[in-house]
Design a protein around this motif. Structure first.
Motif, PDB file in Angstrom:
ATOM      1  N   ALA A 144      28.030  91.851  42.253  1.00 12.51           N
ATOM      2  CA  ALA A 144      27.116  92.591  41.390  1.00 12.51           C
ATOM      3  C   ALA A 144      26.933  94.012  41.904  1.00 12.51           C
ATOM      4  CB  ALA A 144      25.758  91.893  41.323  1.00 12.51           C
ATOM      5  N   SER A 145      27.154  94.989  41.039  1.00 14.20           N
ATOM      6  CA  SER A 145      26.939  96.387  41.388  1.00 14.20           C
ATOM      7  C   SER A 145      25.444  96.665  41.429  1.00 14.20           C
ATOM      8  CB  SER A 145      27.609  97.294  40.349  1.00 14.20           C
ATOM      9  OG  SER A 145      27.267  98.649  40.571  1.00 14.20           O
ATOM     10  N   LEU A 146      24.958  97.095  42.590  1.00 14.96           N
ATOM     11  CA  LEU A 146      23.525  97.313  42.774  1.00 14.96           C
ATOM     12  C   LEU A 146      23.286  98.645  43.462  1.00 14.96           C
ATOM     13  CD1 LEU A 146      22.630  93.717  43.985  1.00 14.96           C
ATOM     14  CD2 LEU A 146      22.105  94.691  41.741  1.00 14.96           C
ATOM     15  N   THR A 147      22.063  99.156  43.282  1.00 17.94           N
ATOM     16  CA  THR A 147      21.651 100.389  43.942  1.00 17.94           C
ATOM     17  C   THR A 147      20.837 100.043  45.181  1.00 17.94           C
ATOM     18  OG1 THR A 147      21.577 101.565  41.841  1.00 17.94           O
ATOM     19  CG2 THR A 147      20.382 102.546  43.682  1.00 17.94           C
ATOM     20  N   ILE A 148      21.206 100.633  46.298  1.00 20.46           N
ATOM     21  CA  ILE A 148      20.497 100.384  47.555  1.00 20.46           C
ATOM     22  C   ILE A 148      19.120 101.015  47.499  1.00 20.46           C
ATOM     23  CG2 ILE A 148      20.551 100.818  50.045  1.00 20.46           C
ATOM     24  CD1 ILE A 148      23.674 100.968  49.711  1.00 20.46           C
ATOM     25  N   GLY A 149      18.129 100.292  48.000  1.00 23.12           N
ATOM     26  CA  GLY A 149      16.767 100.822  48.077  1.00 23.12           C
ATOM     27  C   GLY A 149      16.533 101.508  49.407  1.00 23.12           C
ATOM     28  N   GLU A 150      15.843 100.811  50.300  1.00 25.50           N
ATOM     29  CA  GLU A 150      15.562 101.360  51.624  1.00 25.50           C
ATOM     30  C   GLU A 150      16.596 100.880  52.632  1.00 25.50           C
ATOM     31  OE1 GLU A 150      10.973 101.130  52.272  1.00 25.50           O
ATOM     32  OE2 GLU A 150      11.534  99.528  50.883  1.00 25.50           O
ATOM     33  N   VAL A 151      16.784 101.679  53.672  1.00 20.64           N
ATOM     34  CA  VAL A 151      17.702 101.339  54.754  1.00 20.64           C
ATOM     35  C   VAL A 151      16.978 101.489  56.073  1.00 20.64           C
ATOM     36  CG1 VAL A 151      19.875 101.903  55.906  1.00 20.64           C
ATOM     37  CG2 VAL A 151      19.685 102.141  53.415  1.00 20.64           C
ATOM     38  N   GLU A 152      17.039 100.451  56.905  1.00 25.17           N
ATOM     39  CA  GLU A 152      16.424 100.469  58.236  1.00 25.17           C
ATOM     40  C   GLU A 152      17.425  99.907  59.233  1.00 25.17           C
ATOM     41  OE1 GLU A 152      12.824  98.226  57.995  1.00 25.17           O
ATOM     42  OE2 GLU A 152      11.812  99.678  56.676  1.00 25.17           O
ATOM     43  N   GLY A 153      18.168 100.790  59.894  1.00 30.92           N
ATOM     44  CA  GLY A 153      19.185 100.339  60.832  1.00 30.92           C
ATOM     45  C   GLY A 153      20.268  99.575  60.110  1.00 30.92           C
ATOM     46  N   SER A 154      20.487  98.322  60.492  1.00 32.30           N
ATOM     47  CA  SER A 154      21.501  97.500  59.842  1.00 32.30           C
ATOM     48  C   SER A 154      20.927  96.695  58.678  1.00 32.30           C
ATOM     49  CB  SER A 154      22.135  96.538  60.860  1.00 32.30           C
ATOM     50  OG  SER A 154      21.166  95.643  61.361  1.00 32.30           O
ATOM     51  N   ARG A 155      19.673  96.944  58.341  1.00 35.33           N
ATOM     52  CA  ARG A 155      19.024  96.240  57.229  1.00 35.33           C
ATOM     53  C   ARG A 155      18.883  97.167  56.034  1.00 35.33           C
ATOM     54  NH1 ARG A 155      14.533  92.152  58.718  1.00 35.33           N
ATOM     55  NH2 ARG A 155      13.479  93.304  57.087  1.00 35.33           N
ATOM     56  N   PHE A 156      18.995  96.593  54.842  1.00 33.22           N
ATOM     57  CA  PHE A 156      18.763  97.358  53.615  1.00 33.22           C
ATOM     58  C   PHE A 156      18.222  96.415  52.552  1.00 33.22           C
ATOM     59  CE2 PHE A 156      22.906  95.536  52.913  1.00 33.22           C
ATOM     60  CZ  PHE A 156      22.950  95.282  51.546  1.00 33.22           C
ATOM     61  N   ASN A 157      17.635  96.990  51.504  1.00 32.34           N
ATOM     62  CA  ASN A 157      17.142  96.143  50.433  1.00 32.34           C
ATOM     63  C   ASN A 157      17.636  96.613  49.075  1.00 32.34           C
ATOM     64  OD1 ASN A 157      15.412  98.175  49.396  1.00 32.34           O
ATOM     65  ND2 ASN A 157      13.656  97.453  50.575  1.00 32.34           N
ATOM     66  N   VAL A 158      17.528  95.718  48.107  1.00 29.18           N
ATOM     67  CA  VAL A 158      17.786  96.033  46.712  1.00 29.18           C
ATOM     68  C   VAL A 158      16.629  95.471  45.897  1.00 29.18           C
ATOM     69  CG1 VAL A 158      20.304  96.053  46.942  1.00 29.18           C
ATOM     70  CG2 VAL A 158      19.139  93.920  46.344  1.00 29.18           C
ATOM     71  N   HIS A 159      16.366  96.116  44.764  1.00 25.40           N
ATOM     72  CA  HIS A 159      15.295  95.692  43.873  1.00 25.40           C
ATOM     73  C   HIS A 159      15.926  95.142  42.593  1.00 25.40           C
ATOM     74  CE1 HIS A 159      12.565  97.787  46.566  1.00 25.40           C
ATOM     75  NE2 HIS A 159      13.308  98.873  46.430  1.00 25.40           N
ATOM     76  N   LEU A 160      15.570  93.927  42.218  1.00 26.82           N
ATOM     77  CA  LEU A 160      16.191  93.252  41.091  1.00 26.82           C
ATOM     78  C   LEU A 160      15.193  93.016  39.972  1.00 26.82           C
ATOM     79  CD1 LEU A 160      18.269  90.566  43.034  1.00 26.82           C
ATOM     80  CD2 LEU A 160      18.938  92.881  42.400  1.00 26.82           C
ATOM     81  N   ILE A 161      15.615  93.342  38.751  1.00 28.86           N
ATOM     82  CA  ILE A 161      14.782  93.112  37.582  1.00 28.86           C
ATOM     83  C   ILE A 161      15.013  91.690  37.066  1.00 28.86           C
ATOM     84  CG2 ILE A 161      14.778  95.558  36.953  1.00 28.86           C
ATOM     85  CD1 ILE A 161      16.899  94.891  34.822  1.00 28.86           C
ATOM     86  N   PRO A 162      14.128  91.184  36.186  1.00 32.68           N
ATOM     87  CA  PRO A 162      14.284  89.813  35.688  1.00 32.68           C
ATOM     88  C   PRO A 162      15.637  89.536  35.039  1.00 32.68           C
ATOM     89  CG  PRO A 162      12.081  90.604  35.202  1.00 32.68           C
ATOM     90  CD  PRO A 162      12.834  91.771  35.768  1.00 32.68           C
ATOM     91  N   GLU A 163      16.224  90.504  34.324  1.00 35.06           N
ATOM     92  CA  GLU A 163      17.515  90.266  33.673  1.00 35.06           C
ATOM     93  C   GLU A 163      18.608  90.010  34.694  1.00 35.06           C
ATOM     94  OE1 GLU A 163      20.582  89.787  30.937  1.00 35.06           O
ATOM     95  OE2 GLU A 163      18.413  89.530  30.816  1.00 35.06           O
ATOM     96  N   THR A 164      18.603  90.745  35.805  1.00 33.49           N
ATOM     97  CA  THR A 164      19.594  90.516  36.859  1.00 33.49           C
ATOM     98  C   THR A 164      19.422  89.133  37.462  1.00 33.49           C
ATOM     99  OG1 THR A 164      19.643  92.884  37.363  1.00 33.49           O
ATOM    100  CG2 THR A 164      20.517  91.392  39.036  1.00 33.49           C
ATOM    101  N   LEU A 165      18.180  88.731  37.662  1.00 33.02           N
ATOM    102  CA  LEU A 165      17.914  87.403  38.220  1.00 33.02           C
ATOM    103  C   LEU A 165      18.378  86.312  37.260  1.00 33.02           C
ATOM    104  CD1 LEU A 165      14.317  88.072  39.589  1.00 33.02           C
ATOM    105  CD2 LEU A 165      16.428  87.970  40.917  1.00 33.02           C
TER     106      LEU A 165
END
Length: 206
Positions: A144-165
């Protein structure tokens, strides 16, 4: 090539292990396998696999040991759900970003936050791959093509909307799971080029 727009959720029907490879029988939703030919490419959880046989909506794929080592496919069992995308055709709309279906590494789900109407998932990647991950950059997770949210060292997050879920297996994701990661090719090229010029990026947070 693929676009990172997951076309649906398929189900693993059978896994057959042989010397040096595994054969996966994967059932696509009704009509999703229409027009598939032997030799066609389909991304399963982001991994480009070749169709070796078709029976109705069930497609068979072979995965070699190197593919099993580099991806999460070796963990698949009958009944598991997977994201799938058939190869893009010339003229198709590119709704995500161009993907090769070649997995670079895997990441571990380390935290899941569930604020109202969306989900935030934190992943941890091996340190050597963190150099290619930037806030607001592209990444492919389980195809799934996603946009990266925050990055902390080797950790990162993504935010998912209900349609993606709804449309992907992210609706059933849990902490501790591993996912396939394909780094954006343009980002990788830029970072590697700058590194060769002496402008290397640290792989861990200071």
């Amino acid at each position: 090539m693929f676009t990172g727009i997951v076309q649906g959720i398929a189900v693993v029907e059978e896994v057959t292990a042989a010397t040096g490879l595994c054969t996966f029988a994967i059932r696509l939703p009704d009509d999703s396998a229409e027009g598939v030919s032997i030799g066609a490419s389909v991304a399963i959880n982001g991994t480009c696999l070749t169709v070796t046989k078709q029976t109705g909506n069930t497609l068979l794929f072979d995965a070699m040991q190197e593919t099993l080592r580099l991806t999460t496919l070796g963990d698949l069992e009958p009944g598991h759900a997977v994201n799938f995308e058939r190869a893009a055709r010339i003229g198709d709309e590119i709704g995500g970003h161009l993907l090769s279906g070649h997995i670079h590494t895997t990441a571990k789900v380390v935290e899941i936050l569930r604020p109202e109407n969306n989900v935030t998932i934190w992943f941890d990647v091996p340190g050597e791959w963190a150099r290619y991950i930037f806030p607001k950059g592209y990444i492919a997770i389980n195809g799934a093509s996603l946009t990266i949210g925050e990055v902390e060292g080797s950790r990162f997050n993504v935010h998912l909307i209900p349609e993606t879920l709804r449309a992907t297996t992210f609706g059933k994701i849990a902490e501790g799971m591993k996912v396939n990661i394909e780094i954006d090719s343009q980002t990788q090229t830029i970072v590697d080029t700058l590194a060769r010029l002496g402008y290397d990026r640290p792989t861990t947070a200071l």
